[in-house]
Design a protein around this motif. Structure first.
Motif, short mmCIF file in Angstrom:
data_model
loop_
_atom_site.label_atom_id
_atom_site.label_comp_id
_atom_site.label_asym_id
_atom_site.label_seq_id
_atom_site.Cartn_x
_atom_site.Cartn_y
_atom_site.Cartn_z
N GLY A 17 47.17 28.88 -32.29
CA GLY A 17 47.94 27.74 -32.78
C GLY A 17 48.07 27.75 -34.28
O GLY A 17 47.22 28.29 -35.00
N VAL A 18 49.15 27.16 -34.77
CA VAL A 18 49.41 27.04 -36.21
C VAL A 18 49.57 25.57 -36.54
O VAL A 18 50.25 24.82 -35.81
N GLY A 19 48.94 25.14 -37.63
CA GLY A 19 49.08 23.76 -38.09
C GLY A 19 49.62 23.72 -39.50
O GLY A 19 49.30 24.58 -40.33
N TYR A 20 50.47 22.74 -39.79
CA TYR A 20 51.09 22.56 -41.10
C TYR A 20 50.82 21.16 -41.60
O TYR A 20 50.77 20.21 -40.81
N LYS A 27 45.97 28.88 -39.22
CA LYS A 27 46.20 29.62 -37.98
C LYS A 27 44.85 29.80 -37.29
O LYS A 27 43.90 30.27 -37.91
N VAL A 28 44.80 29.42 -36.02
CA VAL A 28 43.54 29.42 -35.29
C VAL A 28 43.69 30.22 -33.99
O VAL A 28 44.67 30.05 -33.27
N VAL A 29 42.72 31.10 -33.73
CA VAL A 29 42.68 31.87 -32.49
C VAL A 29 41.45 31.42 -31.68
O VAL A 29 40.37 31.27 -32.25
N LEU A 30 41.64 31.21 -30.38
CA LEU A 30 40.56 30.73 -29.52
C LEU A 30 40.16 31.78 -28.48
O LEU A 30 40.96 32.65 -28.13
N ASP A 31 38.91 31.66 -27.98
CA ASP A 31 38.48 32.52 -26.88
C ASP A 31 38.66 31.78 -25.56
O ASP A 31 39.21 30.67 -25.52
N LYS A 32 38.18 32.38 -24.49
CA LYS A 32 38.38 31.79 -23.16
C LYS A 32 37.66 30.46 -22.99
O LYS A 32 37.99 29.67 -22.09
N ASP A 86 37.55 28.18 -25.34
CA ASP A 86 38.17 27.29 -26.34
C ASP A 86 37.39 27.22 -27.64
O ASP A 86 37.51 26.25 -28.39
N LYS A 87 36.59 28.23 -27.90
CA LYS A 87 35.88 28.30 -29.17
C LYS A 87 36.68 29.14 -30.17
O LYS A 87 37.38 30.07 -29.78
N VAL A 88 36.56 28.79 -31.42
CA VAL A 88 37.31 29.48 -32.47
C VAL A 88 36.73 30.89 -32.69
O VAL A 88 35.53 31.05 -32.84
N VAL A 89 37.63 31.87 -32.72
CA VAL A 89 37.19 33.24 -33.05
C VAL A 89 37.78 33.72 -34.37
O VAL A 89 37.29 34.69 -34.94
N ASN A 90 38.81 33.04 -34.85
CA ASN A 90 39.43 33.46 -36.10
C ASN A 90 40.21 32.29 -36.70
O ASN A 90 40.89 31.56 -35.97
N VAL A 91 40.08 32.11 -38.01
CA VAL A 91 40.84 31.08 -38.74
C VAL A 91 41.40 31.70 -40.01
O VAL A 91 40.71 32.45 -40.70
N GLN A 92 42.64 31.38 -40.33
CA GLN A 92 43.26 31.83 -41.57
C GLN A 92 43.94 30.64 -42.24
O GLN A 92 44.59 29.83 -41.56
N PHE A 93 43.81 30.55 -43.56
CA PHE A 93 44.44 29.49 -44.32
C PHE A 93 45.44 30.06 -45.33
O PHE A 93 45.24 31.16 -45.85
N GLU A 94 46.48 29.29 -45.59
CA GLU A 94 47.42 29.60 -46.66
C GLU A 94 47.93 28.29 -47.24
O GLU A 94 47.90 27.25 -46.56
N LEU A 150 40.87 19.05 -41.28
CA LEU A 150 41.83 18.34 -40.44
C LEU A 150 43.05 19.21 -40.14
O LEU A 150 43.63 19.14 -39.06
N LEU A 151 43.43 20.04 -41.10
CA LEU A 151 44.54 20.96 -40.88
C LEU A 151 44.19 21.97 -39.79
O LEU A 151 45.01 22.25 -38.91
N ALA A 152 42.97 22.49 -39.83
CA ALA A 152 42.53 23.42 -38.80
C ALA A 152 42.46 22.73 -37.44
O ALA A 152 42.78 23.34 -36.41
N GLN A 153 42.05 21.47 -37.43
CA GLN A 153 42.04 20.71 -36.17
C GLN A 153 43.44 20.57 -35.60
O GLN A 153 43.64 20.64 -34.38
N ARG A 154 44.42 20.41 -36.47
CA ARG A 154 45.82 20.32 -36.02
C ARG A 154 46.24 21.64 -35.38
O ARG A 154 46.88 21.65 -34.33
N ALA A 155 45.86 22.75 -36.02
CA ALA A 155 46.18 24.06 -35.45
C ALA A 155 45.46 24.27 -34.11
O ALA A 155 46.03 24.83 -33.16
N TYR A 156 44.21 23.80 -34.03
CA TYR A 156 43.42 23.90 -32.80
C TYR A 156 44.10 23.14 -31.67
O TYR A 156 44.23 23.66 -30.54
N ALA A 157 44.55 21.93 -31.97
CA ALA A 157 45.23 21.13 -30.95
C ALA A 157 46.50 21.82 -30.47
O ALA A 157 46.83 21.82 -29.28
N ASN A 158 47.21 22.44 -31.40
CA ASN A 158 48.44 23.16 -31.03
C ASN A 158 48.10 24.38 -30.18
O ASN A 158 48.87 24.76 -29.28
N ALA A 159 46.95 25.01 -30.46
CA ALA A 159 46.52 26.16 -29.66
C ALA A 159 46.21 25.73 -28.22
O ALA A 159 46.61 26.40 -27.26
N LEU A 160 45.52 24.61 -28.07
CA LEU A 160 45.20 24.11 -26.73
C LEU A 160 46.47 23.75 -25.98
O LEU A 160 46.61 24.03 -24.78
#
Length: 258
Positions: A32-35, A47-52, A54-62, A244-254
């Motif tokens: 998921g991506v959050g803006y 940008k957040v990547v999840l495993d099976k 639903d735990k975070v395995v990778n986060v990137q910020f810009e 909070l931005l990462a949480q937004r990306a997480y929600a979009n990933a789910l």
């Protein structure tokens, strides 16, 4: 013989591609991506990547520059010569800066206005139906639209008619690019050893293995920032914005999971 060599080359190439693929984050379980607005004057992207599980395995910020930076022009006053009408003077806590009066964002013309008393002034860019571009990008869809406009080359200092202005950028970072990662923004220094990049890396590392389910009360700065019992090592201000931005990306990933 040549055929055998060719077959071996293809085999080795295939193995190399598999190895490269294994080194990259897998998007199989969730991505998921959050803006949104971060640190008051920047469009953040997480940008957040999840495993099976639903735990975070990778986060990137810009972070992308807004007119707070982009609107600054390279202008030098000349004694006895009137300042152009399309240049605004802002006398803030860090001294005097000059801004282009107009900034175009994907064809929408924003007009700058100086607010506050001398020594504590700031600039606000508004457009039809938009009071302030910095509050406008608090809405995720608008923040995403702004980033897409930047990437398409559709954000620039403009003339009153919306065409591109001849003014050069006055902000030292923006002269080098449009994002913090590309411009050595807040580079490492003795007083700030982590810099922007180091802080982002520290935040991202602390998020790995979690479900980003902390609440604001869990985000506490005690020397460095903590997420509950997790010590991040991050020292920057507005840590909460990035979480909070990462949480937004997480929600979009789910929401986008298969």
């Amino acid at each position: 013989m040549k055929k055998l060599i060719a077959l071996l080359f293809v085999a080795f190439l295939a193995l190399g591609l598999v190895a490269c693929a294994e080194d990259e984050p897998s998007y199989e379980y969730g991505y998921g991506v959050g803006y949104g607005l971060v640190h008051g004057h920047y469009v953040g992207v997480a940008k957040v990547v999840l495993d099976k599980d639903d735990k975070v395995v990778n986060v990137q910020f810009e972070e992308y520059y807004l007119p707070y930076n982009v609107g600054q022009v390279a202008y030098t006053p000349v004694e006895g010569v009137d300042q152009p009408d399309d240049v605004l003077t802002v006398v803030g806590s860090r001294g005097t800066s000059y801004f282009g009066k107009y900034v175009s964002v994907n064809g929408v013309l924003f007009t700058g206005a100086v607010t506050g008393e001398s020594g504590a002034q700031s600039i606000v860019y508004s457009a039809a139906g938009i009071t302030n571009i910095e509050t406008w990008v608090e809405t995720e869809a608008n923040a995403m639209a702004y980033v897409e406009a930047v990437e398409a080359g559709l954000v620039f200092i403009a003339n009153a008619n919306g065409t591109k202005s001849a003014y050069e950028f006055g902000n030292a970072s923006v002269k080098r690019g449009w994002t913090k990662s590309a411009t050595a923004y807040w580079a490492n220094a003795a007083s700030y050893p982590l810099g922007w990049g180091g802080n982002m890396a520290a935040i991202a590392e602390a998020m790995v293995g979690t479900k980003l389910d902390a609440v604001e009360a869990d985000l506490v700065k005690d020397g460095t920032w903590k997420i509950g019992t997790i010590v991040t090592g991050a020292t920057l201000s507005d840590f909460v914005d990035y979480y909070l931005l990462a949480q937004r990306a997480y929600a979009n990933a789910l929401a986008g999971k298969k």
